[in-house]
Scaffold this active site. Sequence first.
Site, mmCIF file in Angstrom:
data_model
loop_
_atom_site.group_PDB
_atom_site.id
_atom_site.type_symbol
_atom_site.label_atom_id
_atom_site.label_comp_id
_atom_site.label_asym_id
_atom_site.label_seq_id
_atom_site.Cartn_x
_atom_site.Cartn_y
_atom_site.Cartn_z
ATOM 1 N N GLU A 124 45.613 94.644 50.429
ATOM 2 C CA GLU A 124 44.513 94.130 51.251
ATOM 3 C C GLU A 124 43.362 93.858 50.298
ATOM 4 O O GLU A 124 42.700 94.805 49.845
ATOM 5 C CB GLU A 124 44.141 95.160 52.323
ATOM 6 C CG GLU A 124 45.245 95.411 53.335
ATOM 7 C CD GLU A 124 45.274 94.368 54.445
ATOM 8 O OE1 GLU A 124 44.213 93.801 54.750
ATOM 9 O OE2 GLU A 124 46.369 94.117 55.000
ATOM 10 N N CYS B 285 34.906 93.553 53.694
ATOM 11 C CA CYS B 285 35.792 92.523 53.128
ATOM 12 C C CYS B 285 35.865 91.275 53.996
ATOM 13 O O CYS B 285 36.222 90.197 53.511
ATOM 14 C CB CYS B 285 37.181 93.090 52.908
ATOM 15 S SG CYS B 285 37.868 93.891 54.359
#
Lengths: 470, 487
Positions: free
Chosen positions: A211, A245
Amino acid sequence: SENPYAGLVGRLRAAWLSGKTRPLEYRVAQLEALGRFLGEKQQDILEATALDMRKPPFEAEFSEVLLCKNELNEALNNLSQWVKDEQADKNLATQLDSAFIRKDPYGVVLIIGAWNYPIYILLAPLIGAIAAGNCVILKPSEVTKNSENLVVEALPRYLDNDCFAVVTAGVEETTRLLENKFDYIFFTGSPRVGRMVMMAAAKHLTPVTLELGGKNPCYVSDSCDVQNVARRVAWGRFFNAGQTCIAPDYVLCSVEMRDKLVPALREAITEFYGSEPRNSPDFARIVGDKQFQRVRALLSSGRVAIGGQTDERERYIAPTVLVDVQPSDPAMQEEIFGPILLIITVASMDEAIDFINSRERPLVVYAFSSNSKVVNQVLERTSSGGFCGNDTLMHVTLTSLPFGGIGSSGLGMYHGRFTFDTFTHHRGCLQRGAGLEPINTLRYPPYGAHKMGLVRTATTVKRRGDCALL
Amino acid sequence: MGRTQEVVGRARAAFRSGRSRPLEFRMRQLKNLERMVQEKEREILAAIKADLHKCGHNAYSHEIMGVLGELALTMEQLPTWAAPRPVKKNLLTLRDEAYICPEPLGVVLVIGAWNYPFVLVMQPLIGAIAAGNAVVVKPSEVSEHTSQLIADILPQYLDKELYPVVTGGVPETTELLAQRFDHILYTGNSAVGKIVMAAAAKHLTPVTLELGGKSPCYIDNDCDLDVACRRITWGKYMNCGQTCIAPDYILCHPSIQSRVVENIKATLQEFYGNDVKKCPDYERIINKRHFKRIVGLLEGQKIAHGGETDEASCFIAPTILTDVSPESKVMEEEIFGPVLPILSVKSVDEAIEFINSREKPLALYVFSNDKKLIKRVISETSSGGFTGNDVIMHFFLSSLPFGGVGNSGMGAYHGKHSFETFSHHRSCLIKDLKMEGTNKLRYPPSSQKKLDWAKFFVLKRFNKGRVGLMVLALLGVVAALVIKVSW
């Protein structure tokens, strides 16, 4: 010299081989224990993240606790379904057989956390890994020391220490940790480190989920409710002081829209944080000195339209909007990961789409428009991990949507059932009987022309509508 | 560096043009592929024969039949597979659109293997095209006739820029692997698998690795030994043992070992007659290097049957070894040849322990009339796939994901699983710009009231059943209205 983690990994592997983590009851018990951790340690989580980065209690409770509880309840509600053998469609030759997909745990898995959501990013994968029946080694981020300590000290009091371990490791130690063989590695962090993790995994043929991140573009069309857009974009950008993010990294809009958006953003920021965001309990700080220096340096790009104030002692960077940013500016060379929103002007939606497509594929693309056609155009003509129209961040609150990147923003996905699937080996199983052996003779030698004819006739799949006579 | 870089660059530009994305285009390419397989059947069978000494029947059933089936399935299902998939929403997103959109990854690299040189390139290609990607095809140079044929015929039927074929050996493959792809599917051995994954890591490219290992075959005392041995014989010696999911070695109780040997011998007689070498239905080892490797495994072994070899024609007779020691060379590497070691175990417990002490295999086989025993072996071991009371057959059911675990590989494909492998599952949430009321819950400045409302909307609860959910939804709508009014 011997690997410092070899003993630990060996111990967990022995626990894995004992089969302890496989029964459903065991997994449920561990997940419930995790639930108790979240409940009993909620205040500690809020305090630790406050100490680490002045994370506002609302944000911490929402993103670190609430979202974890969601994942936990999703798993507990559905686990008995998820672990079941999935019946597979059979063909003519296997009609009388049993065909199913068995959900096998991988074994000993490694989860490497990140510092921006130190609890959630560690626990959300953990929930899926436990649900899938694995043993887990957790490596929380060493950057957020208080959260790391909390996890190291408290978590082992809730989980079975034979099968779940927490390790602390800096950069060097993590490299050594990665020399060991794991059966799966789940990593959240930067693309640069993601590459290193995958390289290390390749040595052992260990599958990975990465990720990662990137620069998430946010297209704002001319037809929209500017104030609503400003609020949603500002919220997404300045949540956790921009250290998210999936935060909108830069806005693409027309000059006209920019001129409306800037005052609207100013109003939204004031609404949220007051006239002096530094004094607001709802605005976080940059996590560390190194990160503070890095983000502060980006302020030299373009021109400050809103904010720009910093305080090194507090690691405070004001909610900031930069305009007149050029693609060559420092702020456009890296993921900002701070409370700075860039506005880049484009002449049209097409130009915005071309701009987005000329860059690395991001974790998320945002598009704002009251015209659904515009939103759909941006969706269809770009590529990204995920997409959210007319809002920011919210797509990750739905556990039914998989969360992951593409290209340099990552590989693999999780959340909800997808986490369980990530940590599961889907094993194709066919169970036949000893009977009906005569049918099998079609496949045995010796082969004569007659057998070939039979095989063809019995197995040719005709398209519907094809004339069999032709 | 020039040529491959050019080819990949052209494929990427072609992908960027967007023409591989519309369903009609993908269907047309798949239809063309189907035509190619049908029109070039003779050439394909001839190439496979030249490479592996494989008879038409085998080549058709191993390599062509499956491909045609996969094409038919894919063309039929593609509209369903490619459609956006709505997902369950929560209270906060009730009025929104939430779905998963399968999208192409981009430029995919398919690296084939030499043992089933046609199908191992075609099946991934079908899935990659179906998912809307551009595909660079790299057939194995070891099966040179099939490789050359693929290079010749694919461009005659498919879009040349989107689906180029790159031929060559290690240097060309290395060059290819230095390029950036959006997915790599590799079929081959674990050693090269590691190299492929390491190369992919540089570009953060996801990989599917179809590798191998030693697939164990446990024969329980309680089973129809006659049928079991016939099926094992078929699966072991097909393609001269050069099958990634061939039963590599047998585990059985010493008391039935001699019966197993006799049954296999009898079946071999049935299948290949008295003179195997003259039988047109028996294949050959692919080349001298592998021939020498396999012959080397026979050293010091007790040959219960077979053992004849002829280097000139790369012929190795169907061979059975008995009383094999776990430490011997033949038990160290994947045999990939017509040599079947039989090892003694006293019980299924011992068999399970033996299997678990080794790398996870691509396939696992158990022969038993006892369903409970079979269940137990499945539950207490790990493998890519499994077939009970037969061998190989799980490969042919495309609804089962085909792939390895651990050393035998990662990822899976076949049927819908190919489509999923070569797709990106993009989460899409489309909200309304209006309805700002509920959003205000989450904006600062925070308050306990706001937090409580946020929890109400976002927090999942333990299932209270359908009625509970509906009541909750109703409450949610009421709450939304209340908030809109009150703020």
